[in-house]
Scaffold this motif. Structure first.
Motif, PDB file in Angstrom:
ATOM      1  N   LEU A   4      -0.373 156.933 206.292  1.00  0.00           N
ATOM      2  CA  LEU A   4       0.510 157.207 204.780  1.00  0.00           C
ATOM      3  C   LEU A   4       1.723 156.342 204.553  1.00  0.00           C
ATOM      4  N   TRP A   5       2.449 156.490 205.651  1.00  0.00           N
ATOM      5  CA  TRP A   5       3.870 155.879 205.192  1.00  0.00           C
ATOM      6  C   TRP A   5       3.850 154.540 205.581  1.00  0.00           C
ATOM      7  N   ASN A  48       1.335 152.893 204.246  1.00  0.00           N
ATOM      8  CA  ASN A  48       0.871 152.517 203.169  1.00  0.00           C
ATOM      9  C   ASN A  48       1.664 152.131 201.539  1.00  0.00           C
ATOM     10  N   PHE A  49       2.637 153.513 202.062  1.00  0.00           N
ATOM     11  CA  PHE A  49       2.841 153.194 200.514  1.00  0.00           C
ATOM     12  C   PHE A  49       4.245 152.462 200.832  1.00  0.00           C
ATOM     13  N   CYS A  78      -0.752 148.902 197.251  1.00  0.00           N
ATOM     14  CA  CYS A  78      -1.425 150.234 198.319  1.00  0.00           C
ATOM     15  C   CYS A  78      -3.569 150.419 198.344  1.00  0.00           C
ATOM     16  N   SER A 105      -4.794 160.063 201.236  1.00  0.00           N
ATOM     17  CA  SER A 105      -3.341 159.065 200.567  1.00  0.00           C
ATOM     18  C   SER A 105      -3.210 158.426 200.235  1.00  0.00           C
ATOM     19  N   ILE A 106      -4.220 157.351 199.769  1.00  0.00           N
ATOM     20  CA  ILE A 106      -3.690 155.969 198.725  1.00  0.00           C
ATOM     21  C   ILE A 106      -2.901 156.674 197.218  1.00  0.00           C
ATOM     22  N   ARG A 110      -1.529 159.227 196.580  1.00  0.00           N
ATOM     23  CA  ARG A 110       0.185 159.390 196.765  1.00  0.00           C
ATOM     24  C   ARG A 110       0.960 158.118 197.075  1.00  0.00           C
ATOM     25  N   ALA A 111       0.643 157.260 197.717  1.00  0.00           N
ATOM     26  CA  ALA A 111       1.512 156.858 198.124  1.00  0.00           C
ATOM     27  C   ALA A 111       1.557 155.593 196.916  1.00  0.00           C
ATOM     28  N   THR A 140       5.228 155.009 195.758  1.00  0.00           N
ATOM     29  CA  THR A 140       5.794 153.855 195.100  1.00  0.00           C
ATOM     30  C   THR A 140       6.493 154.002 193.909  1.00  0.00           C
TER      31      THR A 140
END
Length: 537
Positions: free
Chosen positions: A51-52, A54-55, A262, A275-276, A278-279, A283
């Protein structure tokens, strides 16, 4: 292949080792591989982008530090301090777009992002044109980011205490841009893990360059009053101030893109449906706040704000740093900025290569057999990576012979990017009107339609601003309308190929099946809920 047939085939495919590409295939959870198989594809990438990470990938692509240092002088000379408000205006609009993208990617977490989303929301022909527009946008993105880095590289290695900010010569710009692109390409060839690591390093560099330096400037090096952000000023834009303020919209419009990256690497992210989205949201929010912080800090610390407002200093950041943190501090911050440029180019290359790979995987791209290959050792689309860097190299040479063309090229880039974004938003709204209710792990619920309409309205406004003529009455016609002219030429070339070659007829990949997939996902969720007593629903 129809959507129903594809879902049936996907649902019946083996999961686990087989769905992951064999015993020696990429690492992937059982659930992620099963979800991908249900959508019609096998797991071929390595899911090592957290997740991080991807962010971080989206953040360094958006790169608020790079955006601010590149557009700072333009914004102040065009509309003065109030130009900073465009960061908030555009940030809010793009957050609406990110919410729409989040619902779509949650249901279709596939490599290639925008191309795959509109293919499943509409059809292959519409997806081809969207992908063509977007690939052109990212190609120019790689080009402009590498070229914009040249002045900062020149200042890093050649600046002095008396002249910290140096404008690179055409030859230096060419050499630096080619070197930047080559270094990023080599790093990308080492696979997803390397991309994730460098994205995190880029994120750390961005935050250091923005938070620490910005806080220091605000706390100890304030030379100007906060009132500058509420005082109209227009030195380089003729006409009324309203026109100048609208022209300064480029400060925000050029800044807020990249969060879609992302989703381009969705098949390399564990649990991408959750997760995407959220990323993407992180961003936009963190990137926007960081950009405002950096812009305000540099403006308040500028020792000669008048020269910037008058358009006399087109590269003021090194001078601001020199007067605030000295020669050593300036070099360190320029090194941080250079790290951000490297991470930004890498993320753009990665995003472009994944959409070309996805395009080719569906047999929708010339040379599909070549560009759909994945390297065995590092599991990256190597041929696609090489291909997306050919056009930037050619443009570097063009800019060498026409140094004033860089801003014009960048103007087309953003209009093409917004057009591709709105094609996704429009396709999502069209499918909603036909009865589609997003069924991914992340949705907006009853607010989905409202947000979708608002995002489309914002995007159309953004396209109008980007296509509007620039310069005064004495500016040549082509230069005034260069963004729109470039976009129309690229669109015409794409349409001619689409109508003559008809690439969508060669593809058997699923299309227009958003409602069917939503039904499939809801049925699977209901089965899981019934089996587990609702604990895992």
């Amino acid at each position: 292949m129809s959507a129903t047939e594809n879902e049936a085939q996907g649902a019946s495919r083996p999961t686990g080792v087989g769905a992951s590409g064999g015993a020696g295939g990429p690492a992937s959870s059982h659930e992620d591989a099963e979800m991908l198989a249900a959508l019609g594809y096998e797991q071929r990438f390595d899911r090592k982008v957290s997740l991080w990470a991807n962010f971080a990938l989206g953040f360094v692509y958006l790169s608020p530090l790079v955006g601010v240092v590149s557009l700072f002088a333009l914004g102040l000379s065009t509309a003065g301090g109030p130009s900073v408000f465009w960061i908030g205006i555009v940030g809010l609009g793009q957050f609406l777009v990110a919410l729409v993208f989040g619902e779509v990617v949650s249901q279709f977490p596939l490599a290639g992002g925008l191309y795959q989303w509109v293919r499943r929301l509409w059809n292959g022909r519409y997806a081809w044109f969207t992908a063509w527009t977007y690939i052109c946008c990212i190609t120019i993105g790689i080009t402009s980011t590498a070229l914009f880095s040249s002045d900062f590289v020149a200042s890093l290695f050649g600046g002095t205490a008396d002249e910290p900010g140096i404008a690179s010569t055409p030859t230096q710009r060419l050499v630096i841009a080619v070197a930047m692109t080559a270094v990023c390409l080599v790093c990308n060839c080492f696979g997803t893990r390397t991309l994730a690591i460098i994205s995190k390093i880029g994120l750390a560099a961005e935050l250091i360059g923005i938070v620490l330096v910005g806080f220091y400037l605000l706390a100890f090096e304030r030379h100007n009053s906060l009132s500058i952000f509420f005082e109209a000023s227009s030195a380089t834009h003729q006409g009324s101030y309203i026109g100048a303020f609208i022209a300064a919209s480029l400060v925000g419009l050029f800044l807020f893109y990249g969060f879609e990256a992302c989703g381009e690497v969705a098949e390399e992210v564990p649990n991408p449906a959750r997760s995407i989205p959220r990323a993407m949201q992180l961003t936009v929010v963190v990137g926007g706040l960081s950009a405002v912080f950096a812009f305000v800090g540099y403006a308040l610390a500028a020792p000669d704000l008048g020269a910037i407002l008058a358009g006399e200093d087109s590269n003021p950041i090194p001078a601001i740093l020199q007067s605030s943190v000295g020669t050593v501090g300036t070099k360190l911050v320029l090194l941080v900025i250079l790290t951000s440029f490297i991470a930004g180019v890498m993320s753009q290359q990665a995003a472009a290569s994944r959409i070309v790979f996805s395009f080719a995987r569906d047999d929708m791209f010339p040379g599909s057999r070549v560009f759909s290959k994945i390297s065995r050792r590092h599991l990256v689309p190597m041929n696609a990576l090489l291909a997306v860097n050919v056009a930037p190299l050619l443009i570097f040479v063009f800019v060498y012979f026409s140094p004033d063309s860089l801003v014009k090229i960048a103007a087309f880039q953003m209009l093409a990017g917004y057009a591709a974004f709105m094609m996704v938003v429009l396709a999502a709204l069209r499918m909603r009107l036909k009865g589609w209710r997003p069924a991914g792990a992340w949705t907006l619920g009853r607010w989905g339609a409202t947000v979708n309409v608002a995002a489309l309205a914002y995007g159309i406004l953004g396209m109008v601003l980007l296509a509007a003529p620039t310069g005064g009455d004495g500016t040549p016609f082509v230069d005034r309308w260069i963004a729109l002219i470039g976009f129309l030429i690229v669109s015409a070339v794409g349409l001619v190929y689409l109508l003559t070659a008809k690439p969508e007829r060669k593809s058997t990949a699923p299309e227009g099946d958003a409602m069917e997939v939503a039904t499939l996902l809801r049925n699977r969720a209901a089965q899981i809920s019934a089996t587990t007593g609702g604990k895992d629903a």
